[in-house]
Scaffold this motif. Sequence first.
Motif, PDB file in Angstrom:
ATOM      1  N   VAL A  71      11.971  17.858  27.020  1.00  0.00           N
ATOM      2  CA  VAL A  71      12.615  18.177  28.416  1.00  0.00           C
ATOM      3  C   VAL A  71      13.515  17.043  28.968  1.00  0.00           C
ATOM      4  O   VAL A  71      13.504  15.916  27.992  1.00  0.00           O
ATOM      5  N   ARG A  72      13.827  17.444  29.794  1.00  0.00           N
ATOM      6  CA  ARG A  72      15.389  16.346  30.390  1.00  0.00           C
ATOM      7  C   ARG A  72      14.079  15.692  31.557  1.00  0.00           C
ATOM      8  O   ARG A  72      15.049  15.130  32.661  1.00  0.00           O
ATOM      9  N   GLU A  73      13.457  16.716  32.249  1.00  0.00           N
ATOM     10  CA  GLU A  73      12.774  16.069  33.556  1.00  0.00           C
ATOM     11  C   GLU A  73      11.348  15.803  33.882  1.00  0.00           C
ATOM     12  O   GLU A  73      10.478  16.691  32.592  1.00  0.00           O
ATOM     13  N   GLU A  74      10.606  14.813  34.216  1.00  0.00           N
ATOM     14  CA  GLU A  74       9.391  14.653  34.189  1.00  0.00           C
ATOM     15  C   GLU A  74       8.505  15.500  34.233  1.00  0.00           C
ATOM     16  O   GLU A  74       7.303  16.415  33.898  1.00  0.00           O
ATOM     17  N   GLN A  75       9.033  16.616  35.041  1.00  0.00           N
ATOM     18  CA  GLN A  75       8.249  17.798  35.905  1.00  0.00           C
ATOM     19  C   GLN A  75       7.692  18.560  34.867  1.00  0.00           C
ATOM     20  O   GLN A  75       7.336  19.655  34.684  1.00  0.00           O
TER      21      GLN A  75
ATOM     22  N   MET B 229      14.926  22.841  43.380  1.00  0.00           N
ATOM     23  CA  MET B 229      15.940  22.490  42.611  1.00  0.00           C
ATOM     24  C   MET B 229      15.546  20.649  42.066  1.00  0.00           C
ATOM     25  O   MET B 229      16.932  20.147  41.780  1.00  0.00           O
ATOM     26  N   GLY B 230      14.929  20.485  43.366  1.00  0.00           N
ATOM     27  CA  GLY B 230      15.229  18.654  42.874  1.00  0.00           C
ATOM     28  C   GLY B 230      14.209  17.791  42.275  1.00  0.00           C
ATOM     29  O   GLY B 230      14.916  17.421  42.239  1.00  0.00           O
ATOM     30  N   SER B 231      13.611  19.027  41.492  1.00  0.00           N
ATOM     31  CA  SER B 231      13.044  17.963  39.752  1.00  0.00           C
ATOM     32  C   SER B 231      14.046  17.119  39.418  1.00  0.00           C
ATOM     33  O   SER B 231      13.142  15.960  38.958  1.00  0.00           O
ATOM     34  N   ARG B 232      14.819  18.101  39.114  1.00  0.00           N
ATOM     35  CA  ARG B 232      15.931  17.162  38.014  1.00  0.00           C
ATOM     36  C   ARG B 232      17.001  15.578  38.509  1.00  0.00           C
ATOM     37  O   ARG B 232      17.257  15.275  37.516  1.00  0.00           O
ATOM     38  N   GLN B 233      17.051  16.163  40.248  1.00  0.00           N
ATOM     39  CA  GLN B 233      17.922  15.313  40.573  1.00  0.00           C
ATOM     40  C   GLN B 233      16.812  13.745  41.116  1.00  0.00           C
ATOM     41  O   GLN B 233      17.422  12.508  40.610  1.00  0.00           O
ATOM     42  N   GLN B 234      15.457  14.086  40.975  1.00  0.00           N
ATOM     43  CA  GLN B 234      14.602  13.281  41.383  1.00  0.00           C
ATOM     44  C   GLN B 234      14.352  12.683  39.757  1.00  0.00           C
ATOM     45  O   GLN B 234      14.629  11.015  39.704  1.00  0.00           O
ATOM     46  N   THR B 235      14.174  12.873  38.984  1.00  0.00           N
ATOM     47  CA  THR B 235      13.949  12.257  37.967  1.00  0.00           C
ATOM     48  C   THR B 235      15.329  11.388  37.516  1.00  0.00           C
ATOM     49  O   THR B 235      15.022  10.140  36.632  1.00  0.00           O
TER      50      THR B 235
ATOM     51  N   ALA C  42      16.408  17.965  25.233  1.00  0.00           N
ATOM     52  CA  ALA C  42      16.182  18.125  26.538  1.00  0.00           C
ATOM     53  C   ALA C  42      16.517  18.837  27.499  1.00  0.00           C
ATOM     54  O   ALA C  42      17.562  19.241  28.343  1.00  0.00           O
ATOM     55  N   PRO C  43      15.904  20.275  27.710  1.00  0.00           N
ATOM     56  CA  PRO C  43      16.474  21.876  27.625  1.00  0.00           C
ATOM     57  C   PRO C  43      15.466  21.148  29.312  1.00  0.00           C
ATOM     58  O   PRO C  43      14.688  20.917  29.768  1.00  0.00           O
ATOM     59  N   SER C  44      15.723  21.890  30.241  1.00  0.00           N
ATOM     60  CA  SER C  44      15.309  21.914  31.807  1.00  0.00           C
ATOM     61  C   SER C  44      14.424  23.594  32.045  1.00  0.00           C
ATOM     62  O   SER C  44      15.062  24.306  31.778  1.00  0.00           O
ATOM     63  N   PHE C  45      13.478  23.638  32.972  1.00  0.00           N
ATOM     64  CA  PHE C  45      13.211  24.152  33.376  1.00  0.00           C
ATOM     65  C   PHE C  45      13.925  24.085  35.099  1.00  0.00           C
ATOM     66  O   PHE C  45      13.296  25.584  35.113  1.00  0.00           O
ATOM     67  N   GLY C  46      14.301  23.565  35.508  1.00  0.00           N
ATOM     68  CA  GLY C  46      14.851  23.178  37.020  1.00  0.00           C
ATOM     69  C   GLY C  46      14.408  23.761  38.123  1.00  0.00           C
ATOM     70  O   GLY C  46      14.176  23.586  39.145  1.00  0.00           O
ATOM     71  N   VAL C  47      12.652  24.679  37.661  1.00  0.00           N
ATOM     72  CA  VAL C  47      12.013  24.888  38.659  1.00  0.00           C
ATOM     73  C   VAL C  47      10.429  23.818  38.061  1.00  0.00           C
ATOM     74  O   VAL C  47      10.689  22.830  37.592  1.00  0.00           O
ATOM     75  N   ASP C  48       9.745  23.625  39.224  1.00  0.00           N
ATOM     76  CA  ASP C  48       8.614  22.865  39.559  1.00  0.00           C
ATOM     77  C   ASP C  48       7.544  23.937  38.905  1.00  0.00           C
ATOM     78  O   ASP C  48       6.554  23.284  38.688  1.00  0.00           O
ATOM     79  N   HIS C  49       7.666  25.716  38.284  1.00  0.00           N
ATOM     80  CA  HIS C  49       6.319  25.605  38.082  1.00  0.00           C
ATOM     81  C   HIS C  49       6.883  27.448  37.288  1.00  0.00           C
ATOM     82  O   HIS C  49       7.700  27.179  38.106  1.00  0.00           O
TER      83      HIS C  49
ATOM     84  N   ASP D 172      25.145  19.038  45.106  1.00  0.00           N
ATOM     85  CA  ASP D 172      23.590  19.158  45.352  1.00  0.00           C
ATOM     86  C   ASP D 172      23.491  19.610  43.580  1.00  0.00           C
ATOM     87  O   ASP D 172      22.297  20.239  43.411  1.00  0.00           O
ATOM     88  N   SER D 173      24.455  19.332  42.169  1.00  0.00           N
ATOM     89  CA  SER D 173      24.495  19.769  41.452  1.00  0.00           C
ATOM     90  C   SER D 173      24.046  18.169  40.427  1.00  0.00           C
ATOM     91  O   SER D 173      24.164  17.337  40.669  1.00  0.00           O
ATOM     92  N   PHE D 174      22.544  18.871  39.701  1.00  0.00           N
ATOM     93  CA  PHE D 174      22.568  17.693  38.039  1.00  0.00           C
ATOM     94  C   PHE D 174      23.574  17.069  38.373  1.00  0.00           C
ATOM     95  O   PHE D 174      23.768  15.451  37.698  1.00  0.00           O
TER      96      PHE D 174
END
Length: 398
Positions: A208-212, A342-348, A180-187, A315-317
């Motif tokens: 991974v932790r997010e769909e992105q 940084m929104g992809s994490r919260q969205q997922t 479940a690591p995260s990229f934290g960004v969308d690209h 604003d924190s995951f």
Amino acid sequence: MEMNKSEKKIGIVTMTSGENYGNKLQNYAVQEVIKKLGFLPETLINTTVKGFDLPEAELSLIQKLKPLYILMALKIRINKILLIKNEGDQIIKSIIWKVRNREKIKEVKLLKKEVFSNFFKSKIRSSDFTISSNNIPFEKIEEFEYFFCGSDQIWNPFYPQNSMIDFICFAPEAKRIAYAPSFGVDHIPEYKKVFYKEWLSEISSLSVREEQGAKIIRELTGREAEVLVDPTLMLSRDEWLSIASKPEFKIEGEYIFTYFLGNKTNEYDDYIKSLADLHSYKIVNLLEIREFDYYSAGPQEFIYLINNASLVCTDSFHGAVFSIILKSNFIVFDRKEGKHSMGSRQQTLLKKFNLEDRFFEAVSTSGKYNQTNFEGSEDIILREQNITWAFLKKALKF
């Protein structure tokens, strides 16, 4: 003689420096998950400071000379130097405040560092050696049965310490498990894509932790990565409250707990203050260094403060995650670091828990700031935990 499973070690590769609440608590959670699997966890002390010696090729020199970029970079730098967290803070007043309180600022920062260090030493089982992109003790690496990289934003390409270590490139491929690591960004910036493609392709078990994040991996490697919940959700509410600590400072009455990693806009600040005035709530701003008592609170106090808050604004995951675990009313605000969303994490996260109405834009429209619907959240957590256990057991060849 073959070792028992409990004697076999799994190394944890994550960020081990800094004073970030979510980072330290997810590290603790990964450790506890490994224990439940019957292995001995050990967090590797990663001392990588600069993982890439390449220039930031994503922005050309011409782009960097544009007035808009210069102003943005200057604003970020000034805010950091002057400890400005709110958009409304005036620069001159901030300079005067910082000069008048420089000794107290130094004292509080050292205290916070000490509190986090004590948490790490007392709650996290760590290695007696260090590892970095320039120093890999292979004789120590051979002692481990497997390695987990994760969780948190260890794959964020814009973090200076980001390196091959975060992808466990120092170990045999069969021992590499991404938990479940995260990229934290969308690209991923162009100049890092070739490295990421190679490193991701060599991980035997990939999540991974997010769909992105799964989308990024699919586009780079063609591989499908399992999307798992953050490790903090693998521990129950009672397990977290068992390590929570009441802060030394006193809070009279009910309070709004704010935890902003980015800067609060005037709109956000005014909204939170209006709610506090409406209900006569106190505001506990955890990351406002001007509020000395709150600023030095540690990870265990963080759990207590969220659990006992009338409302959490963040604003924190991990601010949102712990609000869900502890069933505290919460609102999620948008956060950006520079130009990177940084929104992809919260969205997922909120989509998974059917809590998309907790975004500030939705709450400010509906007015339901204190009506978080946690119905079904426990069933969702249980379902996601089962998915995670299945992934990990398969990765560990149970």
